[in-house]
Design a protein around this motif. Sequence first.
Motif, short mmCIF file in Angstrom:
data_model
loop_
_atom_site.label_atom_id
_atom_site.label_comp_id
_atom_site.label_asym_id
_atom_site.label_seq_id
_atom_site.Cartn_x
_atom_site.Cartn_y
_atom_site.Cartn_z
N ASN A 218 0.82 -1.21 0.00
CA ASN A 218 0.00 0.00 0.00
C ASN A 218 0.86 1.26 0.00
O ASN A 218 0.54 2.26 -0.64
N HIS A 224 -3.16 3.29 -6.70
CA HIS A 224 -4.38 3.65 -5.98
C HIS A 224 -4.50 5.15 -5.69
O HIS A 224 -5.54 5.62 -5.26
N HIS A 229 -7.62 7.55 -3.28
CA HIS A 229 -7.42 8.90 -2.74
C HIS A 229 -7.91 9.98 -3.71
O HIS A 229 -7.43 11.11 -3.69
N ASP A 355 -6.39 4.56 3.65
CA ASP A 355 -5.49 3.42 3.44
C ASP A 355 -5.72 2.30 4.45
O ASP A 355 -5.72 1.12 4.09
#
Length: 399
Positions: A218, A224, A229, A355
Amino acid sequence: MHESPIPIDSLRRSKGTYEDAIGLPPAVYSDGAWHDFEMEAVFGSEWLCVGRQEQIPDVGDYLAVTRAGEPLIVVRGADGEISAMSAVCQHRGTCITASVDRADDDMLDPPEWVSGNARQFRCPYHYWVYDLDGQLVGAPEMTRTAGFEVGDVRLPKIAVETWRGFVFVNFSSDPPALAPQLAKLDAALENYAVDDLITVDPVVMRDVPFNWKIMIENFMEMYHNSRLHHGIHDFAPSSGAWYADHEAGDAAMFGFNATVEPDGGFNPTFKALFPPLPNLTMEDRQRIVFAFVPPTLLMGFQPDSAFWFAVDPTGPTSHDLSMAYIFPASTVDLPDFGETLEAAIDGVANFNRQDMPTNVATQFGMQSRFAPRGRYSWQEGVLAQFNSWLVDRYEAASD
Ligand SMILES: [Fe+2]
């Protein structure tokens, strides 16, 4: 050598690049036998970050930490050098840096580790005393014990190396030096003067409820950023992701996320809150650097600051996570430093609030009978690099 609980042929399909590799077998994120194998195969012989040198500036300053289930003391010795040793008393095995003065309602909880400054380390149980070098120098009422000599007993020494102010330990007896394997990362970070940065005290989250590799993935992948986000990461979109090539012998993976304007920051203003680091070029000021020295150290470099995370597995589905900002002295000395730091921490919390639940959801899904071995986007090329690095070690450790 140990037998791999997952067939090596199956693991090999995760080696390669984002173009051809597939995800690791889901069991590597939750299986207990796998965790035991991985602790040996990966954490038994790699350099593990335990902190920053400026956390222990004076003789006798020490950090009490665990890595891979081993309680450790990292101490500035009488000679001014940093050394590392096991914190396990060589009498009956008590951890000498564990707090034994606990409230009734937490007296059976796992140990809490006490760092500080000491002239000697005394085991709280029977007052066996060790010097800063780990040598036993006193043990009460042992003179009638046949052949017992305090000079024969010491806390086991552990290899230690400092790179750019980060202190690493290694459980191998004679590991290859780390710094020569970090030359490419050194070049990428040259303008950040990482040796001279000063960490704030890390915040430590205990037993974060997902596998340590999910945390690494992550942190490092930028795919991502424009999705999970969306709206708060637009100053550094996923389309600006770029990863450096990773070759055998490189002890780091790293990449850059270009920002749409100079001096971006992870906070609601999307702008850096502190002055830019002194030596950055305009190119540096228009990107974030994400770096990983596997298996434990994650770093992010922004135009005005950096941050570092240390990841320490505590079980197949949990890890301890230590997080801190790191700044040049000129920034720490600013009159409004404390207030601005709070604003920066609040800003990053917005990302963590997305997250962390995502990582928990990933852990849950990877324990499903329907868990995937999925394919990767070019924006997560670092994941195939990490998998390749891991599988090399799994292969080397298996029968
Ligand atoms: Fe994220």
